[in-house]
Design an enzyme around this catalytic site. Structure first.
Site, PDB file in Angstrom:
ATOM      1  N   LYS A  82       4.397   2.043  -2.260  1.00 42.77           N
ATOM      2  CA  LYS A  82       4.868   3.245  -2.965  1.00 42.77           C
ATOM      3  C   LYS A  82       6.280   3.557  -2.459  1.00 42.77           C
ATOM      4  CE  LYS A  82       0.220   5.292  -2.024  1.00 42.77           C
ATOM      5  NZ  LYS A  82      -0.740   4.709  -2.873  1.00 42.77           N
ATOM      6  N   TRP A 104      -9.485   0.531  -6.387  1.00 43.72           N
ATOM      7  CA  TRP A 104      -8.929   1.823  -5.963  1.00 43.72           C
ATOM      8  C   TRP A 104      -7.464   1.936  -6.399  1.00 43.72           C
ATOM      9  CZ3 TRP A 104     -10.585   6.357  -4.648  1.00 43.72           C
ATOM     10  CH2 TRP A 104      -9.873   7.205  -3.788  1.00 43.72           C
ATOM     11  N   HIS A 145      -7.523  -5.483  -1.019  1.00 39.68           N
ATOM     12  CA  HIS A 145      -6.306  -4.749  -0.689  1.00 39.68           C
ATOM     13  C   HIS A 145      -5.543  -5.421   0.470  1.00 39.68           C
ATOM     14  CE1 HIS A 145      -4.007  -1.071  -0.789  1.00 39.68           C
ATOM     15  NE2 HIS A 145      -4.126  -0.931   0.523  1.00 39.68           N
ATOM     16  N   SER A 163       0.815  -1.201   0.000  1.00 42.00           N
ATOM     17  CA  SER A 163       0.000   0.000   0.000  1.00 42.00           C
ATOM     18  C   SER A 163       0.860   1.266   0.000  1.00 42.00           C
ATOM     19  CB  SER A 163      -0.900  -0.080   1.235  1.00 42.00           C
ATOM     20  OG  SER A 163      -2.118   0.505   0.978  1.00 42.00           O
TER      21      SER A 163
HETATM   22  C1  GCU Z   1      -5.513   4.877   1.177  1.00 48.40           C
HETATM   23  C2  GCU Z   1      -4.839   5.674   0.077  1.00 48.40           C
HETATM   24  C3  GCU Z   1      -3.918   4.796  -0.755  1.00 48.40           C
HETATM   25  C4  GCU Z   1      -2.967   4.033   0.132  1.00 48.40           C
HETATM   26  C5  GCU Z   1      -3.734   3.285   1.198  1.00 48.40           C
HETATM   27  C6  GCU Z   1      -2.863   2.619   2.243  1.00 48.40           C
HETATM   28  O1  GCU Z   1      -6.416   3.989   0.609  1.00 48.40           O
HETATM   29  O2  GCU Z   1      -5.833   6.271  -0.701  1.00 48.40           O
HETATM   30  O3  GCU Z   1      -3.170   5.582  -1.664  1.00 48.40           O
HETATM   31  O4  GCU Z   1      -2.163   3.168  -0.622  1.00 48.40           O
HETATM   32  O5  GCU Z   1      -4.547   4.192   1.914  1.00 48.40           O
HETATM   33  O6  GCU Z   1      -1.693   2.871   2.343  1.00 48.40           O
HETATM   34  O7  GCU Z   1      -3.407   1.850   3.012  1.00 48.40           O
END
Ligand code: GCU
Length: 421
Positions: free
Chosen positions: A262, A349, A399, A258
């Site tokens: 990144k 998402w 996710h 998540s």
């Molecule tokens: C949110 C956010 C995402 C991110 C995620 C997470 O959903 O919008 O960009 O990756 O949180 O890190 O859990």
């Protein structure tokens, strides 16, 4: 029998999500047309036709673009006063199955900010390769081992008190530690909040609070955001792993989920000491192409998390086509090292197709550098991993990281460490 066709999103899910959030693109037919910047054409228009030109000219140029416009610039490399203190060493941890170490990484002369690094190693005659990942809630949440230090930290996150309590030991079950150890890998983790609390306070806490003064009076628009800070912290952890003789530090596998996916990509892009990088459902600002505007967009992420990226990134809210980079170029910066991108079927998402397409668009750089790249032209079907020097899968479910994901990552690591693929 027909050959299985590639993945596409479940139409019921697309309908449901589109009704729920009409402002978000969940439907492939609504994706705008776009042109990606070519990773193999330099800013002066010249073509990258050799590995040398990639290395000497285009790669530094792309790194600089990501620093200037996306994640921001760290004001320093390794701090002069960095210090490592091993405060726990247990040869018979986890009922004798593993060695456990805990190391405090101090970044300045004072006690804070400091990073608690937790390490488990299989008992092997040779130093093992190791998975490194940041965790969300504290080292003690990844395993019930009562000896993991609960590091005190300011309570700023939802349920913060709970995550400082004994009850939260082993709360996060997503790390199959026994399986990792039995496949011969070590595991190292630290909580991302030790580096920079994931909370927007105008960059006063964490490493920003200490090192931003190096920028002078004013924070420039390309100063590091939190993702940049977490990535920098991973390099400081690597500074430690390099000097720990019990670990095969030539084979550190960086993994992130998540927002930390990144982070893993950005850390791996900058720091070539990481042998392999794995992005698990990293989505917008991670592996997914921004120009598709599918699922989370640049504006949505900047509005919800104003501290994650640098100030300049906000210029690209609803203006993705003006970005001088897109996320395939982030993946390309990892070349020729192995990189694995993983998506999840229900996690629209994160734009699974955008993640695949980014991996695919990084392939020409991998090929230029003499590797196999990503051996797939289309998205593979569900639960059908593809593994070249770039790996990709989309698995069932939502996710997050699952045991299925972990198994594939270990297969991929086996392939690149032991088969010399
Ligand atoms: C949110 C956010 C995402 C991110 C995620 C997470 O959903 O919008 O960009 O990756 O949180 O890190 O859990």
């Amino acid at each position: 029998m027909c050959a299985p066709t590639g993945w596409s999103a479940n139409p019921d899910l697309v309908r449901r999500l589109s009704e729920l959030r009409p402002g978000v693109i969940y439907d492939e037919t609504r994706v705008p047309s776009y042109i990606l910047p070519d990773p193999l054409v330099c800013l002066d228009g010249s073509r990258v036709d050799s590995p040398e030109k990639w290395r000497d000219k285009r790669r530094p140029e792309i790194l600089e673009l990501f620093r200037t416009y996306v994640y921001g610039r760290a004001p320093l490399d390794r701090p002069a006063d960095i210090a490592f203190e091993t405060f726990d060493y247990e040869e018979n941890a986890l009922n004798g199955r593993a060695i456990r170490k805990q190391v405090s990484i101090r970044l300045t002369k004072s006690d804070e900010p400091s990073i608690d690094l937790l390490i488990y190693l299989p008992k092997k005659p040779q130093p093992p390769p190791i998975f490194l990942m940041l965790n969300f809630w504290g080292n003690h949440t990844i395993n019930p081992d009562p000896h993991i230090r609960i590091k005190s930290r300011p309570v700023f996150m939802p349920r913060g008190e709970f995550f400082l309590s004994e009850e939260s030991r082993g709360w996060d079950r997503s790390t199959p530690l026994n399986k990792i150890l039995s496949r011969g890998y070590g595991f190292a983790t630290a909580c991302y909040n030790d580096i920079d609390p994931d909370f927007h306070d105008g960059f006063k806490n964490g490493v920003h609070g200490v090192f931003d003064r190096l920028f002078g009076e004013r924070r420039p628009p390309d100063a590091w955001g939190s993702i940049g800070a977490w990535a920098w912290g991973l390099s400081r952890i690597m500074d430690y792993l390099e000097i720990d003789g019990d670990i095969d530090s030539r084979h550190v596998i960086l993994l992130g989920v998540s927002r930390l996916g990144k982070t893993a990509l950005w850390a791996g892009a900058q720091d070539e000491r990481f042998f392999m990088v794995i992005s698990n459902t990293s989505g917008c600002g991670g592996a997914a192409l921004s120009r598709r505007r599918f699922g989370e967009t640049v504006k949505m992420i900047n509005d919800a998390f104003p501290h994650w990226f640098c100030e300049n990134f906000k210029k690209y809210n609803d203006n993705e086509d003006a970005l001088p980079v897109d996320q395939h170029m982030l993946i390309a910066l990892i070349a020729p090292r192995p990189v694995y991108i993983a998506s999840a079927d229900e996690d629209l998402w994160c734009d699974p197709r955008g993640e695949f397409l980014a991996a695919k668009a990084a392939d020409p750089v991998y090929k230029l550098l003499g590797t196999e790249g990503l051996p797939a032209d289309e998205m593979p079907p569900l639960n059908s991993p593809v593994m070249g020097r770039i790996g990709y899968h989309i698995r069932s479910g939502g996710h997050g990281i699952t045991e299925y994901d972990w198994e594939r990552y270990m297969d991929f690591a086996d392939k690149h460490i032991y088969s010399r693929a």
